[in-house]
Design a protein around this motif. Structure first.
Motif, PDB file in Angstrom:
ATOM      1  N   GLU A 243       0.876  -1.079   0.001  1.00  0.00           N
ATOM      2  CA  GLU A 243      -0.223  -0.135  -0.349  1.00  0.00           C
ATOM      3  C   GLU A 243       1.170   0.814  -0.249  1.00  0.00           C
ATOM      4  O   GLU A 243       2.180   1.165   0.200  1.00  0.00           O
ATOM      5  N   ARG A 244      -0.099   2.264  -0.549  1.00  0.00           N
ATOM      6  CA  ARG A 244       0.981   3.585  -0.772  1.00  0.00           C
ATOM      7  C   ARG A 244       0.300   4.682   0.548  1.00  0.00           C
ATOM      8  O   ARG A 244      -1.016   4.433   0.862  1.00  0.00           O
ATOM      9  N   LYS A 258      -5.638  24.580  26.790  1.00  0.00           N
ATOM     10  CA  LYS A 258      -5.594  23.889  26.461  1.00  0.00           C
ATOM     11  C   LYS A 258      -5.368  23.394  25.112  1.00  0.00           C
ATOM     12  O   LYS A 258      -5.706  24.565  23.725  1.00  0.00           O
ATOM     13  N   MET A 259      -4.539  22.520  24.207  1.00  0.00           N
ATOM     14  CA  MET A 259      -3.432  23.051  22.543  1.00  0.00           C
ATOM     15  C   MET A 259      -4.211  21.448  21.792  1.00  0.00           C
ATOM     16  O   MET A 259      -3.931  20.573  22.867  1.00  0.00           O
ATOM     17  N   TYR A 260      -5.228  21.809  21.322  1.00  0.00           N
ATOM     18  CA  TYR A 260      -5.141  20.490  20.245  1.00  0.00           C
ATOM     19  C   TYR A 260      -5.076  20.363  18.649  1.00  0.00           C
ATOM     20  O   TYR A 260      -4.562  21.437  18.481  1.00  0.00           O
ATOM     21  N   GLY A 261      -4.666  19.162  18.421  1.00  0.00           N
ATOM     22  CA  GLY A 261      -4.018  18.466  16.718  1.00  0.00           C
ATOM     23  C   GLY A 261      -2.810  18.188  17.051  1.00  0.00           C
ATOM     24  O   GLY A 261      -2.039  18.011  18.355  1.00  0.00           O
ATOM     25  N   GLY A 262      -2.157  18.534  15.999  1.00  0.00           N
ATOM     26  CA  GLY A 262      -0.702  18.566  15.610  1.00  0.00           C
ATOM     27  C   GLY A 262      -0.529  16.931  15.717  1.00  0.00           C
ATOM     28  O   GLY A 262       0.892  16.666  15.183  1.00  0.00           O
ATOM     29  N   GLN A 263      -1.729  16.140  15.477  1.00  0.00           N
ATOM     30  CA  GLN A 263      -1.004  14.900  15.142  1.00  0.00           C
ATOM     31  C   GLN A 263      -0.906  14.604  14.082  1.00  0.00           C
ATOM     32  O   GLN A 263      -1.346  14.870  13.378  1.00  0.00           O
ATOM     33  N   SER A 264      -0.129  13.914  13.455  1.00  0.00           N
ATOM     34  CA  SER A 264       0.009  13.037  12.249  1.00  0.00           C
ATOM     35  C   SER A 264       0.005  11.206  12.076  1.00  0.00           C
ATOM     36  O   SER A 264      -0.179  11.019  12.783  1.00  0.00           O
ATOM     37  N   THR A 265      -1.049  11.480  10.720  1.00  0.00           N
ATOM     38  CA  THR A 265      -1.490  10.240  10.487  1.00  0.00           C
ATOM     39  C   THR A 265      -0.886   9.721   9.007  1.00  0.00           C
ATOM     40  O   THR A 265      -0.957  11.001   8.651  1.00  0.00           O
ATOM     41  N   ASN A 266      -1.802   8.617   8.280  1.00  0.00           N
ATOM     42  CA  ASN A 266      -2.121   8.720   6.907  1.00  0.00           C
ATOM     43  C   ASN A 266      -2.760   7.954   6.394  1.00  0.00           C
ATOM     44  O   ASN A 266      -3.974   7.397   7.512  1.00  0.00           O
ATOM     45  N   ILE A 267      -3.362   8.131   5.344  1.00  0.00           N
ATOM     46  CA  ILE A 267      -4.522   7.907   4.213  1.00  0.00           C
ATOM     47  C   ILE A 267      -3.783   5.942   3.295  1.00  0.00           C
ATOM     48  O   ILE A 267      -2.906   6.408   2.611  1.00  0.00           O
ATOM     49  N   PRO A 268      -3.929   5.205   3.617  1.00  0.00           N
ATOM     50  CA  PRO A 268      -3.530   3.714   2.994  1.00  0.00           C
ATOM     51  C   PRO A 268      -4.136   3.239   1.233  1.00  0.00           C
ATOM     52  O   PRO A 268      -5.696   3.780   1.943  1.00  0.00           O
ATOM     53  N   ILE A 269      -4.110   3.568   0.507  1.00  0.00           N
ATOM     54  CA  ILE A 269      -4.305   3.346  -0.681  1.00  0.00           C
ATOM     55  C   ILE A 269      -3.276   1.722  -1.083  1.00  0.00           C
ATOM     56  O   ILE A 269      -2.377   1.988  -0.875  1.00  0.00           O
ATOM     57  N   LYS A 270      -4.046   0.872  -1.106  1.00  0.00           N
ATOM     58  CA  LYS A 270      -4.215  -0.174  -1.285  1.00  0.00           C
ATOM     59  C   LYS A 270      -3.076  -0.151  -3.278  1.00  0.00           C
ATOM     60  O   LYS A 270      -4.556   0.379  -3.473  1.00  0.00           O
ATOM     61  N   GLN A 347     -15.600   2.967  -6.412  1.00  0.00           N
ATOM     62  CA  GLN A 347     -15.424   2.305  -5.583  1.00  0.00           C
ATOM     63  C   GLN A 347     -14.286   3.474  -4.521  1.00  0.00           C
ATOM     64  O   GLN A 347     -14.759   3.483  -3.164  1.00  0.00           O
ATOM     65  N   PHE A 348     -13.546   4.724  -5.121  1.00  0.00           N
ATOM     66  CA  PHE A 348     -12.869   5.599  -4.029  1.00  0.00           C
ATOM     67  C   PHE A 348     -13.133   6.672  -5.013  1.00  0.00           C
ATOM     68  O   PHE A 348     -13.101   7.261  -6.520  1.00  0.00           O
ATOM     69  N   ASN A 349     -13.093   7.333  -3.983  1.00  0.00           N
ATOM     70  CA  ASN A 349     -14.258   8.709  -4.332  1.00  0.00           C
ATOM     71  C   ASN A 349     -12.460   9.941  -4.227  1.00  0.00           C
ATOM     72  O   ASN A 349     -12.758  10.431  -2.778  1.00  0.00           O
ATOM     73  N   ILE A 377      -4.593  13.355  -4.529  1.00  0.00           N
ATOM     74  CA  ILE A 377      -4.809  12.123  -4.387  1.00  0.00           C
ATOM     75  C   ILE A 377      -5.019  11.188  -5.007  1.00  0.00           C
ATOM     76  O   ILE A 377      -4.454   9.894  -5.694  1.00  0.00           O
ATOM     77  N   SER A 378      -5.820  11.666  -6.736  1.00  0.00           N
ATOM     78  CA  SER A 378      -6.001  11.204  -7.642  1.00  0.00           C
ATOM     79  C   SER A 378      -4.993  10.689  -8.386  1.00  0.00           C
ATOM     80  O   SER A 378      -5.156   9.694  -9.281  1.00  0.00           O
ATOM     81  N   LYS A 379      -4.088  11.270  -8.418  1.00  0.00           N
ATOM     82  CA  LYS A 379      -2.151  11.001  -9.213  1.00  0.00           C
ATOM     83  C   LYS A 379      -2.580   9.697  -8.725  1.00  0.00           C
ATOM     84  O   LYS A 379      -1.581   9.826  -9.389  1.00  0.00           O
ATOM     85  N   ILE A 380      -2.193  10.162  -7.465  1.00  0.00           N
ATOM     86  CA  ILE A 380      -1.370   8.598  -6.227  1.00  0.00           C
ATOM     87  C   ILE A 380      -2.695   7.748  -6.768  1.00  0.00           C
ATOM     88  O   ILE A 380      -2.012   6.856  -7.449  1.00  0.00           O
ATOM     89  N   SER A 381      -3.213   7.670  -6.770  1.00  0.00           N
ATOM     90  CA  SER A 381      -4.569   6.390  -7.022  1.00  0.00           C
ATOM     91  C   SER A 381      -4.404   6.057  -8.356  1.00  0.00           C
ATOM     92  O   SER A 381      -4.558   4.568  -8.839  1.00  0.00           O
ATOM     93  N   SER A 382      -4.600   6.695  -9.763  1.00  0.00           N
ATOM     94  CA  SER A 382      -4.043   6.654 -10.977  1.00  0.00           C
ATOM     95  C   SER A 382      -3.172   5.595 -11.053  1.00  0.00           C
ATOM     96  O   SER A 382      -3.277   4.708 -11.878  1.00  0.00           O
ATOM     97  N   ARG A 383      -1.822   6.302 -10.830  1.00  0.00           N
ATOM     98  CA  ARG A 383      -0.235   5.368 -10.842  1.00  0.00           C
ATOM     99  C   ARG A 383      -0.373   4.352  -9.834  1.00  0.00           C
ATOM    100  O   ARG A 383      -0.168   3.093 -10.567  1.00  0.00           O
ATOM    101  N   LEU A 384      -1.393   4.247  -8.833  1.00  0.00           N
ATOM    102  CA  LEU A 384      -1.509   2.994  -8.107  1.00  0.00           C
ATOM    103  C   LEU A 384      -2.147   1.737  -8.730  1.00  0.00           C
ATOM    104  O   LEU A 384      -1.932   0.790  -9.222  1.00  0.00           O
TER     105      LEU A 384
END
Length: 446
Positions: A243-244, A258-270, A347-349, A377-384
């Motif tokens: 996956e990418r 208080k301070m909120y946010g600042g987290q890092s995550t990712n969107i996995p695309i198989k 399936q993917f929007n 995201i569309s360009k990454i999905s097209s390549r994958l």
């Protein structure tokens, strides 16, 4: 995987779930040997032959129940077709799209609609199969045997309703496995049907290369087939899990003290997000001409002439010419690429994903929120999708090439079977692991 199963066996609840799943699979295999009244299994076997049309797909997915003329001859294929139809209609019909977004209750209603549509399709397919077998003559054998004094209408309803009841029973078993067992029930039934054919395939290879005498050439051929099979399994597992991961950063915000946010995550695309669906679509399209010819001609396929070679280009293994197998492989490969992009579009929007990221205060580093994010995201999905389509095409075409080189029939749908078996096995193991994590199994967590 074996270690996971051993650890799961130590937990009473998981052990009950595993035993229930095993019991339902054994019940399915028993049901796959109960004959349908008024049907000749010998004529059904002759009718099926070694073709690669839709009937051959039925036979593989049902573990030979179709060729043996049993009550589970149609398998869960009508239910799968109904599921695909509902998924496609959910994009076009607002009412179904609304149900798909209503959470658990909406999914329950969609599943109910899919179940009823699957049973209706089973009746229609059973009626079509009855008409085909009624008009069929295979080596002088009549597939439908009507005893004296029995009305043909009664025979029709007995056969068709038996087929329909078999499909309904399998769907019920699949839902029971999903609820009280481990894994997706319908997928596990297909998995059991495919796996049950492995001993027959191994015996066929043995008869072809070893039974006449253990020669060096025969042993090398068998070893070559085993090595290619193991390499294909490793290749499939590697690409199916690849996956990418697109990084997502959430902005920091101060609320009060208080301070909120600042987290890092990712969107996995198989890479292979569509799974086996593009291959199923492509194989169905390729098998459609041969199926129509078989239905119209009552099982009498052409053995020479232009029609023979045209069907050879559209049905692997039908014609014995090498160039027909090459044309089939090219057409099959191109169709898989097309359906990979088609299924991904459904399936993917990317626009919806970009909007959700923007609403939650996230962004992709170096990319502006909104349309630039969706375009990225569309360009990454097209390549994958291109990589995934090439991967699926190789897996699907490789058995065709091996079947033509080694002159082995029945390998044409091996790529589809391999992807299904691998996907179901990995998904079932993941569900077992998630169940163990929920129960805080220390041996697993360590």
């Amino acid at each position: 995987m074996l270690q996971t199963l051993r650890n799961a066996w130590k937990i009473p609840d998981l052990r009950r779930r595993l035993l229930f799943t095993l019991f339902m699979l054994i019940l399915f295999r028993f049901g796959a040997h109960i004959p349908v009244p008024f049907l000749s299994s010998e004529a059904m076997t002759n009718f099926l032959g070694t073709g690669t049309d839709l009937f051959s797909l039925f036979d593989v997915f049902t573990g030979g129940a179709f060729s043996n003329a049993t009550v589970m001859a149609l398998g869960v294929s009508p239910y799968i077709n109904a599921s695909i139809i509902i998924q496609l209609l959910a994009v076009a019909i607002p009412a179904l799209e609304k149900l798909s977004k209503q959470g658990v209750e909406g999914r329950k209603k969609l599943n109910k609609i899919t179940r009823y549509l699957g049973i209706a399709l089973a009746f229609v397919q059973g009626a079509g199969l009855y008409v085909t077998l009624l008009n069929m003559r295979a080596d002088g054998l009549d597939a439908i045997v009507t005893p004296e004094g029995i009305s043909s209408v009664l025979v029709f309803f007995v056969i068709v309703l038996t087929f329909t009841a078999g499909t309904a029973f399998m769907v019920w078993m699949g839902e029971l496995i999903t609820e009280k067992g481990i894994g997706n029930g319908v997928s596990l039934l297909i998995f059991a049907g495919i796996v049950s054919r492995i001993p027959t395939a191994a015996y066929s290879v043995y008869n072809q290369y070893v039974s006449g005498g253990a020669t060096v050439q025969g042993i090398l051929m068998v070893l070559g087939i085993v090595v290619v099979a193991v390499a294909a399994i490793a290749f499939v597992v590697y690409f199916s899990e690849a996956e990418r991961r697109i990084p997502i950063q959430y902005a920091k915000r101060v609320v009060g003290r208080k301070m909120y946010g600042g987290q890092s995550t990712n969107i996995p695309i198989k890479i292979a997000a569509g799974g086996v669906m593009p291959i199923i679509f492509a194989s169905s399209i390729m098998a459609f001409p041969a199926t129509i010819v078989r239905l119209v001609s009552g099982g009498n396929m052409p053995t020479s002439g232009v029609g023979y070679y045209i069907l050879g280009c559209l049905s692997a293994g039908y014609a014995s010419q090498w160039w027909t197998s090459l044309v089939y492989a090219i057409l099959y490969f191109l169709l898989i690429i097309f359906f990979t992009y088609f299924y991904s579009t459904i399936q993917f929007n990317p626009i919806e994903i970009a909007n959700n990221v923007k609403k939650s205060g996230g962004f992709i580093p170096g990319i502006r929120p909104g349309k630039p994010t969706s375009d990225y995201i569309s360009k990454i999905s097209s390549r994958l999708n291109l990589i995934g389509a090439m991967f699926l095409g190789i897996i699907a075409v490789l058995p065709v090439v091996l079947g033509a080189i080694f002159n082995i029939s029945g390998l044409q749908i091996g790529g589809t079977s391999l992807l299904i078996v691998e996907g179901v096995a990995l998904e079932s193991v993941r569900q077992i692991e998630s169940q163990m994590v929920m129960r805080h199994y220390k041996g697993f967590l360590n």
